[in-house]
Design a protein around this motif. Structure first.
Motif, mmCIF file in Angstrom:
data_model
loop_
_atom_site.group_PDB
_atom_site.id
_atom_site.type_symbol
_atom_site.label_atom_id
_atom_site.label_comp_id
_atom_site.label_asym_id
_atom_site.label_seq_id
_atom_site.Cartn_x
_atom_site.Cartn_y
_atom_site.Cartn_z
ATOM 1 N N HIS A 261 0.817 -1.211 0.000
ATOM 2 C CA HIS A 261 0.000 0.000 0.000
ATOM 3 C C HIS A 261 0.853 1.265 0.000
ATOM 4 N N VAL A 262 2.027 1.198 0.624
ATOM 5 C CA VAL A 262 2.926 2.368 0.613
ATOM 6 C C VAL A 262 3.388 2.633 -0.814
ATOM 7 N N VAL A 263 3.796 1.569 -1.502
ATOM 8 C CA VAL A 263 4.238 1.725 -2.890
ATOM 9 C C VAL A 263 3.085 2.223 -3.748
ATOM 10 N N ARG A 264 1.886 1.762 -3.426
ATOM 11 C CA ARG A 264 0.729 2.185 -4.221
ATOM 12 C C ARG A 264 0.448 3.679 -4.060
ATOM 13 N N VAL A 265 0.725 4.216 -2.898
ATOM 14 C CA VAL A 265 0.545 5.662 -2.705
ATOM 15 C C VAL A 265 1.456 6.422 -3.669
ATOM 16 N N GLY A 266 2.694 5.932 -3.825
ATOM 17 C CA GLY A 266 3.624 6.547 -4.779
ATOM 18 C C GLY A 266 3.112 6.405 -6.207
ATOM 19 N N ARG A 268 0.058 6.078 -7.191
ATOM 20 C CA ARG A 268 -1.138 6.908 -7.414
ATOM 21 C C ARG A 268 -0.763 8.357 -7.659
ATOM 22 N N CYS A 269 0.243 8.805 -6.930
ATOM 23 C CA CYS A 269 0.724 10.173 -7.119
ATOM 24 C C CYS A 269 1.217 10.328 -8.550
ATOM 25 N N LEU A 270 1.979 9.372 -9.026
ATOM 26 C CA LEU A 270 2.511 9.405 -10.387
ATOM 27 C C LEU A 270 1.375 9.417 -11.411
ATOM 28 N N ASP A 271 0.368 8.572 -11.193
ATOM 29 C CA ASP A 271 -0.785 8.517 -12.097
ATOM 30 C C ASP A 271 -1.510 9.854 -12.163
ATOM 31 N N LYS A 272 -1.656 10.456 -10.997
ATOM 32 C CA LYS A 272 -2.368 11.734 -10.912
ATOM 33 C C LYS A 272 -1.642 12.798 -11.730
ATOM 34 N N VAL A 273 -0.321 12.881 -11.540
ATOM 35 C CA VAL A 273 0.465 13.884 -12.262
ATOM 36 C C VAL A 273 0.401 13.608 -13.759
ATOM 37 N N ARG A 274 0.526 12.339 -14.122
ATOM 38 C CA ARG A 274 0.489 11.993 -15.556
ATOM 39 C C ARG A 274 -0.834 12.421 -16.178
ATOM 40 N N ARG A 275 -1.928 12.164 -15.501
ATOM 41 C CA ARG A 275 -3.238 12.532 -16.045
ATOM 42 C C ARG A 275 -3.390 14.043 -16.174
ATOM 43 N N ARG A 276 -2.901 14.753 -15.175
ATOM 44 C CA ARG A 276 -3.048 16.208 -15.219
ATOM 45 C C ARG A 276 -2.210 16.801 -16.356
ATOM 46 N N VAL A 277 -0.956 16.337 -16.456
ATOM 47 C CA VAL A 277 -0.085 16.854 -17.513
ATOM 48 C C VAL A 277 -0.671 16.514 -18.871
ATOM 49 N N ARG A 296 2.191 4.538 -19.730
ATOM 50 C CA ARG A 296 1.612 4.553 -18.365
ATOM 51 C C ARG A 296 1.997 3.313 -17.565
ATOM 52 N N LYS A 297 2.126 2.173 -18.246
ATOM 53 C CA LYS A 297 2.485 0.953 -17.503
ATOM 54 C C LYS A 297 3.981 0.892 -17.222
ATOM 55 N N LEU A 298 4.754 1.364 -18.184
ATOM 56 C CA LEU A 298 6.206 1.402 -17.966
ATOM 57 C C LEU A 298 6.542 2.298 -16.784
ATOM 58 N N LEU A 299 5.798 3.411 -16.677
ATOM 59 C CA LEU A 299 6.046 4.348 -15.579
ATOM 60 C C LEU A 299 5.876 3.649 -14.236
ATOM 61 N N LEU A 300 4.853 2.771 -14.148
ATOM 62 C CA LEU A 300 4.530 2.160 -12.857
ATOM 63 C C LEU A 300 5.415 0.964 -12.520
ATOM 64 N N SER A 301 6.039 0.352 -13.524
ATOM 65 C CA SER A 301 6.871 -0.793 -13.160
ATOM 66 C C SER A 301 8.200 -0.307 -12.589
ATOM 67 N N GLY A 302 8.809 -1.136 -11.761
ATOM 68 C CA GLY A 302 10.038 -0.758 -11.081
ATOM 69 C C GLY A 302 11.170 -0.510 -12.066
ATOM 70 N N GLY A 329 9.449 14.013 -12.381
ATOM 71 C CA GLY A 329 9.599 14.238 -10.943
ATOM 72 C C GLY A 329 8.786 13.237 -10.135
ATOM 73 N N ALA A 330 7.545 12.989 -10.572
ATOM 74 C CA ALA A 330 6.690 12.038 -9.854
ATOM 75 C C ALA A 330 7.243 10.628 -9.967
ATOM 76 N N TRP A 331 7.833 10.320 -11.130
ATOM 77 C CA TRP A 331 8.427 8.997 -11.320
ATOM 78 C C TRP A 331 9.604 8.817 -10.354
ATOM 79 N N LEU A 332 10.428 9.837 -10.234
ATOM 80 C CA LEU A 332 11.567 9.758 -9.313
ATOM 81 C C LEU A 332 11.077 9.617 -7.871
ATOM 82 N N ALA A 333 10.007 10.327 -7.549
ATOM 83 C CA ALA A 333 9.449 10.235 -6.191
ATOM 84 C C ALA A 333 8.963 8.819 -5.926
ATOM 85 N N LYS A 334 8.267 8.246 -6.903
ATOM 86 C CA LYS A 334 7.765 6.880 -6.769
ATOM 87 C C LYS A 334 8.933 5.906 -6.567
#
Ligand SMILES: [Zn+2]
Length: 449
Positions: A261-266, A268-277, A296-302, A329-334
């Motif tokens: 769930h901690v990783v999922r919070v990261g 979700r943040c990335l998804d949110k930024v991607r959608r907004r941009v 979008r899937k590449l972004l989420l994989s490790g 930036g969101a990807w690096l945060a994740k």
């Protein structure tokens, strides 16, 4: 003994002597078989009890047989055919005119009063629905009874198994996780249930209706104090409602934020930024050919899982679709959140987490700053994973079991039925032991190939 068939078949039946044979097939001690009639759809077996004289249950005077009444119940299938058992039940009469008892009918432990299923058929129905997660409707059709008859049997035989105090036993690592119970409709929002899991023995202890702090508190409030005191670790997702609900009942236990769930919070943040941009640069939601949507899937994989080609595609997508480097930036945060779980020891994990929090909070992007705040607020719980090793990971298999129950029931409306069936299936219930027959043919059949 009368053995007959309906007129639809021409095959003559060969009579042998034996009442004993019929009784051996029936397997109900204390009953004798009077007749067996086979129709296209079922076997009708007429039986009566073998018992002799009885005394009046009030005054003890020897009772007199008055007459018989027929009771029809469903029994276990016989050689693949559904069975209707017709019990010619004896009615007794007390001969003492002053006695209040008057008349009564005999009873048997094999057939409970006013039940449509024999006891053994009810037990089997409970086992099929509970242990094997078979649909109630299918079983009801198979037996030739209604849905409620089967569900009542599941409740009658299953409730004692679920409520058995030995089922749960002492728990050291407790997992708390919510799952959806009822999907949202125009009239109401999604209804959730909270599952409580023994993480070490991998079984569901209980299900609680709702996912609010009050729901959880109600559960800890009703639990035994000594049992609660034995819980050392509680793993849950990052929900304030859980954190609040575990207090005060489980204040003594170490709280762990579940890594998934901690990783999922990261994520979700990335998804949110991607959608907004995406929306800001192209003016619409992601479409198949859009650069950010494509990665979008590449972004989420490790990062460590991406090969050379994946890396190239990721960089290209970001270069084209992310002019202000916000998604980057969101990807690096994740990734910085994920790194916490690659740490080799608790000290290293703390350093990495503090770095991630500091970097997120200093970021220009609002979503990333908000991630930093969340991480900071759960710092203790996130790092507790590294000391205790606890996570909700072991419950993934259990969630599959829960989904199986849910799917086979085509959804549930009644929470109590749902709870009962989930606990029967995944709650570590001790089923009445059943001895296995010896195996015939130990070797695989010879093939001619
Ligand atoms: Zn009497």
């Amino acid at each position: 003994m009368r053995l007959s068939r309906t007129a639809t078949t021409r095959r003559p039946l060969i009579m042998s002597d034996g009442n004993g044979l019929a009784e051996a097939l029936l397997g109900l001690p204390g009953f004798r078989v009077l007749a067996v009639i086979e129709s296209d759809v079922e076997l009708v077996v007429t039986v009566e009890t073998t018992g002799g004289a009885v005394g009046c249950h009030r005054c003890g005077v020897r009772a007199e047989a008055q007459d018989r009444m027929e009771v029809e119940v469903r029994d276990l299938a016989c050689f693949g055919r559904p069975v209707r058992l017709v019990w010619r039940k004896r009615r007794w009469r007390c001969v003492d005119l002053d006695c209040d008892a008057r008349t009564w009918t005999e009873s048997s432990s094999a057939v409970s009063a006013r039940q449509v299923l024999t006891r053994r058929a009810g037990q089997e129905a409970c086992r099929q629905v509970g242990m094997n997660a078979r649909p109630v409707a299918g079983l009801a059709r198979e037996l030739g009874v209604c849905w409620w008859t089967v569900m009542d049997a599941v409740a009658e035989h299953g409730t004692p198994l679920v409520e058995d105090p030995d089922r749960v036993g002492p728990v050291r690592h407790l997992g708390v996780d919510e799952t959806s119970f009822l999907a949202a409709t125009p009239e109401r929002s999604t209804v959730y249930v909270t599952g409580l899991v023994d993480l070490q023995r991998r079984r569901i202890i209980d299900l609680v209706e709702g996912n609010s702090a009050a729901d959880l508190r109600r559960w800890t409030g009703s639990a035994d104090d000594q049992w609660l005191a034995g819980i050392e670790v509680v793993a849950a997702d990052l929900a304030e409602s859980f954190r609040a609900g575990l207090s005060p009942g489980l204040d003594h236990a170490r709280r762990v934020a579940d890594p998934f769930h901690v990783v999922r919070v990261g994520n979700r943040c990335l998804d949110k930024v991607r959608r907004r941009v995406q929306q800001e640069t192209l003016g619409h939601r992601g479409r198949k050919a859009d650069p950010l949507y494509r990665i979008r899937k590449l972004l989420l994989s490790g990062a460590e899982r991406l090969d050379e080609r994946g890396n190239q595609r990721l960089l290209l997508g970001l270069r084209v679709g992310d002019p202000a480097d916000e998604v980057l930036g969101a990807w690096l945060a994740k990734e910085s959140v994920r790194d916490v779980y690659l740490a080799e020891n608790p000290t290293q994990a703390a350093v990495l987490l503090d770095k991630a929090i500091a970097a997120c909070r200093a970021d220009d992007v609002e979503e990333i700053r908000s991630l930093g705040i969340t991480l900071a607020s759960w710092r203790t719980e996130i790092l507790a994973h590294h000391d205790t090793g606890a996570s909700n990971g072991p419950t993934e298999g259990l969630n599959l079991c829960v989904k199986k129950v849910k799917r086979c029931g085509h959804g549930f409306r009644n929470f109590d039925n749902y709870r009962l069936r989930v606990l029967l299936h995944a709650g570590g219930v001790t089923w009445p032991s059943r001895r296995h027959p010896p195996r015939l043919r130990e070797r695989s059949p010879q093939s001619n190939a």
